[in-house]
Design an enzyme around this catalytic site. Structure first.
Site, short mmCIF file in Angstrom:
data_model
loop_
_atom_site.label_atom_id
_atom_site.label_comp_id
_atom_site.label_asym_id
_atom_site.label_seq_id
_atom_site.Cartn_x
_atom_site.Cartn_y
_atom_site.Cartn_z
N LYS A 31 0.86 -1.18 0.00
CA LYS A 31 0.00 0.00 0.00
C LYS A 31 0.90 1.23 0.00
CE LYS A 31 -1.73 2.82 2.87
NZ LYS A 31 -1.72 4.07 2.03
N GLY B 93 6.73 4.93 8.84
CA GLY B 93 5.85 6.09 8.98
C GLY B 93 5.91 6.63 10.40
N SER B 94 4.83 7.24 10.83
CA SER B 94 4.81 7.90 12.13
C SER B 94 4.67 6.90 13.27
CB SER B 94 3.65 8.91 12.19
OG SER B 94 2.41 8.23 12.25
N THR B 95 5.13 7.30 14.44
CA THR B 95 4.99 6.48 15.64
C THR B 95 3.51 6.28 15.98
OG1 THR B 95 7.13 7.21 16.48
CG2 THR B 95 5.56 6.34 18.09
N VAL C 10 0.89 6.05 13.97
CA VAL C 10 0.30 5.01 13.13
C VAL C 10 0.93 3.66 13.43
CG1 VAL C 10 -0.02 4.24 10.74
CG2 VAL C 10 -0.31 6.66 11.33
N GLY C 11 2.22 3.65 13.76
CA GLY C 11 2.89 2.40 14.12
C GLY C 11 2.21 1.72 15.30
N GLU D 137 9.60 1.10 11.25
CA GLU D 137 10.59 2.17 11.21
C GLU D 137 9.81 3.45 11.34
OE1 GLU D 137 12.20 5.31 10.11
OE2 GLU D 137 12.49 4.46 8.10
N CYS E 34 13.20 10.75 7.93
CA CYS E 34 13.02 10.22 9.28
C CYS E 34 14.23 10.50 10.17
CB CYS E 34 12.78 8.71 9.23
SG CYS E 34 11.27 8.24 8.36
N GLU F 137 8.47 15.56 16.29
CA GLU F 137 8.98 15.44 14.93
C GLU F 137 8.19 16.37 14.01
OE1 GLU F 137 10.32 11.88 11.95
OE2 GLU F 137 8.31 11.73 12.79
#
Length: 504
Positions: free
Chosen positions: A195, A248-250, A252-253, A271, A305, A402
Site C-alpha cells: 500500500k 511512517g509515524s509512531t 500510526v505504528g 521504522e 526520518c 517530529e
C-alpha cells in the site's frame, strides 16, 4: 532569506519533458483493475496544489482480493517453490527494467512528492535497482544450520518464507521504500501486498507494471492504492496476512501493532519517527560541520526520518558556526524541483505544509529566536523557507516533536556529558551524529546515545549492507542488510532420531 525560484508546469517543460501518466488503477493478481467501489481520489502536484491524476481508491474489499491473490500465489504458485537463483534472476531483470525507465519514474516521484528530479534520476531510482540486485544475489544464500544435539538425535533448521507480507510505505521516499520492503520479501520467497502512501501512488504502480514484464508471477506483487485508515487498516488487521512492514509515524505504528495483535498476532517491523541529534565539538572543521548539519536537516526539505533536527554545538565555536549556517540558508534556492539550480522543492501536501508552519509559530511563541526563514514562499504550491531557530531548550515543542520539515533547532553545550544527556532526552531513538577529531570522544558519544544509527563525521550516509532501524519509540526491526532478509523468513527446527550411532 533563502533564494526563490518558483516554477509552473510550463517552466518545467523547459527542464524536463514530463511523460503522460500510464497507470492509475490497482494492480492485483497480475492485472490493473478498478477498485470494487469504483471510487477514485486525486493525486496532487505539490508544486501547484493542483491534481495531476485520479487513481483508483482501494478499500477493505480490494485488500481482500489482493491478499487472496497473494495467498494463492504463496500456497500454490511457483514463486516460493523456485530455487533462490531462479527468483534472483527474475529480480535482476526487474532491476534492468527500472534502469531502462529511470527518467520516467523519476518524473513521477517529482510531480507527486516534490522531490528534486536530479536526485530521483541520479540517486534514488538507481539505488532502487541496486537494492533489487543486492537481495537477488542473496536469494540463493538463505540457509539453515546443522545442529549437534544429544546422543540419539540429529537436527537441522530451515529458513522458510514467512508467507503473505503487507507493506505499508511512506511518501517521503516512495521509490526507495517500495524496494526496501519488497526486495527482501521477494528474495525470501514471500508474496507481497504494497500500500503506497496516498500522496505518491504513481511510481508504485509503474513498478508493478515492470515487475509483470520481468516475469514475476501473478499474485506475487500486488499494489493497492488507498488511505491508511481504510486500506492500511485492512492490511494490518487481515487474518491472512502473515507479516506487516511499515515505515511512517509512531502514532500510526502503534495502531498497526494493535491491529496485528488483535487479529492473527502477525509479526510487524516498524521504522518510525525521529528527533535526531547532531553533536558538534569544538575541534571540528567548522565549514565541514556546517555542511553536514545543514544537509542533515534540509536534504529532501526536511522530510527525512533521520533528519538532524536538533543540532548541539559546543560553545567555543557556536557563534562562528551560527553565522556560517545562516549564510548557507540564505543562499539556499527553493523552487521547482525540476529546475537543476534548485536545492529544495515543495513540501508533500497542504496538510504537511500547514503543520510545519504551525510548528514554526510554536517556536516563536515559546521563546526561541528565529534566525532565518520561517515563511512560506510564493502564492501557490507548498514551499517553505529553510528555517533555523536558536535559543531552543528541550521543553519546547519544536525540540520534542517530529516536525518533518525544513526546521532546525540550534543549541549550545559546554561538556560532552551535557551533550549526551540532552541528546538522549527524547522519546525517539532513530539516529544521531557526532562531529569531532577526537577518537575517544567519538567512541564515547556513539556508544552512549540510545539510537539505532550513529554517524561519525558524516550524516545520512547509508549502505545496502548496513542494517538500519531504531530504538525506543522509533520502532524495531531492521531494513537493509541480511538482517532485513531474516525478517521475512521463519525458522523451523527438524529433529531425526539416529539409532545405534557410534558417535556421541
Amino acid at each position: 532569506m533563502a533564494g526563490q525560484c518558483n516554477g509552473n508546469s510550463k517552466d518545467t517543460e523547459s527542464f524536463v519533458k514530463i511523460p503522460p501518466l500510464k497507470f492509475s488503477k490497482l494492480f492485483i493478481n497480475g492485472k490493473f483493475v478498478d477498485s470494487v467501489s469504483g471510487k477514485t481520489f486525486e493525486t496532487i502536484d505539490p508544486r501547484t496544489g493542483e491534481a495531476v491524476a485520479r487513481v483508483s481508491e482501494g478499500d477493505k474489499e480490494d485488500v481482500d482480493l489482493a491478499v487472496k491473490a497473494a495467498r494463492q500465489a504463496f500456497d500454490h504458485g511457483p514463486w516460493p517453490r523456485m530455487s533462490g537463483s531462479e527468483r534472483g534472476s527474475i529480480m535482476m531483470k526487474f532491476a534492468d527494467l527500472i534502469e531502462q525507465n529511470i527518467e520516467e519514474i523519476a518524473a513521477l516521484d517529482t510531480i507527486t512528492a516534490g522531490k528534486l528530479f536530479s536526485h530521483c534520476k541520479f540517486i534514488e531510482v538507481p539505488v532502487a535497482a541496486r537494492i533489487l540486485r543486492y537481495y537477488a544475489g542473496a536469494a540463493d544464500k538463505i540457509h539453515g544450520t546443522v545442529l549437534k544435539l544429544a546422543k540419539g538425535i540429529q537436527g537441522h533448521t530451515l529458513k522458510e518464507p514467512i508467507g503473505v507480507v503487507g507493506s505499508i510505505i511512506p511518501w517521503n521516499f516512495p521509490t526507495l521504500m517500495f524496494f526496501t520492503k519488497a526486495a527482501p520479501a521477494l528474495a525470501a520467497g514471500c508474496t507481497v501486498v504494497v500500500k503506497p502512501a496516498e500522496q505518491t501512488p504513481l511510481s508504485a504502480l509503474y513498478y508493478a507494471h515492470l515487475a509483470h514484464l520481468a516475469g514475476i508471477p501473478e499474485g506475487v506483487l500486488n499494489v493497492v492504492n488507498g488511505f491508511g485508515e481504510t486500506a492500511g487498516a485492512a492490511i494490518s488487521s487481515h487474518m491472512d496476512v502473515d507479516k506487516v512492514s511499515f515505515t511512517g509515524s509512531t502514532e500510526v505504528g502503534r495502531k498497526i501493532m494493535a491491529a496485528a495483535a488483535a487479529s492473527n498476532l502477525k509479526p510487524v517491523s516498524l521504522e518510525l519517527g525521529g528527533k535526531s541529534p547532531l553533536i558538534i565539538f569544538e575541534d571540528a572543521d567548522i565549514d565541514e560541520a556546517v555542511n553536514i548539519a545543514f544537509n542533515g536537516i534540509f536534504y529532501n526539505k526536511g522530510e527525512v526520518c533521520v533528519a538532524s533536527s536538533r543540532v548541539y554545538v559546543q560553545e567555543g565555536i557556536y557563534e562562528k558556526f551560527e553565522k556560517k549556517l545562516v549564510e548557507k540558508a540564505n543562499a539556499w534556492i527553493v523552487g521547482d524541483p525540476f529546475d537543476p539550480q534548485v536545492n529544495q522543492g515543495p513540501q508533500i501536501d497542504k496538510k504537511q505544509f500547514e503543520k510545519i508552519l504551525s510548528y514554526i509559530e510554536h517556536g516563536k511563541r515559546e521563546g526561541a529566536t528565529l534566525l532565518t526563514g520561517g515563511k512560506p514562499i510564493g502564492n501557490k504550491g507548498f514551499y517553505i523557507q529553510p528555517t533555523i531557530f536558536s535559543d531552543v531548550n528541550e521543553d519546547m515543542t519544536i525540540a520534542k516533536e517530529e516536525i518533518f520539515g525544513p526546521v532546525m533547532s540550534l543549541m549550545k553545550f559546554k561538556t560532552m556529558e551535557e551533550a549526551i544527556k540532552r541528546a538522549n532526552n527524547t522519546a525517539y531513538g532513530l539516529a544521531a551524529g557526532v562531529i569531532t577529531k577526537n577518537l575517544n570522544v567519538a567512541n564515547t558519544v556513539s556508544r552512549s546515545i540510545r539510537a539505532g544509527f550513529i554517524w561519525i563525521n558524516c550524516y545520512c550516509r547509508f549502505d545496502l549492507d548496513c542494517p538500519y532501524g531504531g530504538y525506543k519509540t522509533s520502532g524495531f526491526g531492521r531494513d537493509f542488510g541480511l538482517e532485513a532478509l531474516n525478517q521475512y523468513v521463519q525458522i523451523k527446527s527438524v529433529i531425526t532420531p539416529i539409532h545405534d550411532s557410534p558417535w556421541h
